[in-house]
Design an enzyme around this catalytic site. Sequence first.
Site, PDB file in Angstrom:
ATOM      1  N   HIS A  40       0.887  -1.261   0.094  1.00  0.00           N
ATOM      2  CA  HIS A  40      -0.098   0.172   0.212  1.00  0.00           C
ATOM      3  C   HIS A  40       0.962   1.132   0.082  1.00  0.00           C
ATOM      4  O   HIS A  40       0.645   2.197  -0.741  1.00  0.00           O
ATOM      5  CB  HIS A  40      -1.026  -0.138   1.334  1.00  0.00           C
ATOM      6  CG  HIS A  40      -1.627   1.348   1.489  1.00  0.00           C
ATOM      7  ND1 HIS A  40      -2.833   1.574   0.854  1.00  0.00           N
ATOM      8  CD2 HIS A  40      -1.423   2.188   2.269  1.00  0.00           C
ATOM      9  CE1 HIS A  40      -3.352   2.789   1.221  1.00  0.00           C
ATOM     10  NE2 HIS A  40      -2.379   3.154   2.197  1.00  0.00           N
ATOM     11  N   GLU A  41       1.901   1.263   0.923  1.00  0.00           N
ATOM     12  CA  GLU A  41       2.594   2.641   0.957  1.00  0.00           C
ATOM     13  C   GLU A  41       3.452   2.497  -0.173  1.00  0.00           C
ATOM     14  O   GLU A  41       3.758   3.577  -0.630  1.00  0.00           O
ATOM     15  CB  GLU A  41       3.440   2.378   2.212  1.00  0.00           C
ATOM     16  CG  GLU A  41       2.617   2.457   3.616  1.00  0.00           C
ATOM     17  CD  GLU A  41       1.773   3.773   3.666  1.00  0.00           C
ATOM     18  OE1 GLU A  41       2.134   4.827   3.199  1.00  0.00           O
ATOM     19  OE2 GLU A  41       0.729   3.516   4.316  1.00  0.00           O
ATOM     20  N   HIS A  44       1.820   4.224  -3.140  1.00  0.00           N
ATOM     21  CA  HIS A  44       1.746   5.721  -3.008  1.00  0.00           C
ATOM     22  C   HIS A  44       3.071   6.419  -3.504  1.00  0.00           C
ATOM     23  O   HIS A  44       2.972   7.346  -4.079  1.00  0.00           O
ATOM     24  CB  HIS A  44       1.712   6.356  -1.365  1.00  0.00           C
ATOM     25  CG  HIS A  44       0.242   5.936  -0.884  1.00  0.00           C
ATOM     26  ND1 HIS A  44      -0.815   6.486  -1.410  1.00  0.00           N
ATOM     27  CD2 HIS A  44      -0.338   5.365   0.135  1.00  0.00           C
ATOM     28  CE1 HIS A  44      -1.714   6.010  -0.815  1.00  0.00           C
ATOM     29  NE2 HIS A  44      -1.595   5.407   0.114  1.00  0.00           N
TER      30      HIS A  44
END
Length: 86
Positions: A40-41, A44
């Site tokens: 997820h990170e 980003h």
Amino acid sequence: MPGYTAVVNRPLAITATYTDPTGHPHHRPLTGWPSRIFQHETDHLSGTVYVDKLEPRSLSTTQTYTDLWNDPVPTRAAEALRFELD
């Protein structure tokens, strides 16, 4: 999309490859929730947000998702909505 959430299908086991602040490379196996967080990170960093990858059948209000499928790994949502997890 404030107030909404959805499942992003992610591998449950990965090898995280990264460089620490001193410039040393690392390779670390991750599974389950830590694997999902890392992915997820990392998304980003590439400018990707969950709506770019969501499972369309899982899009719901945050409250509905919390009431029905609040799990770190979305197994119950995948079973109920009939989509495969990687």
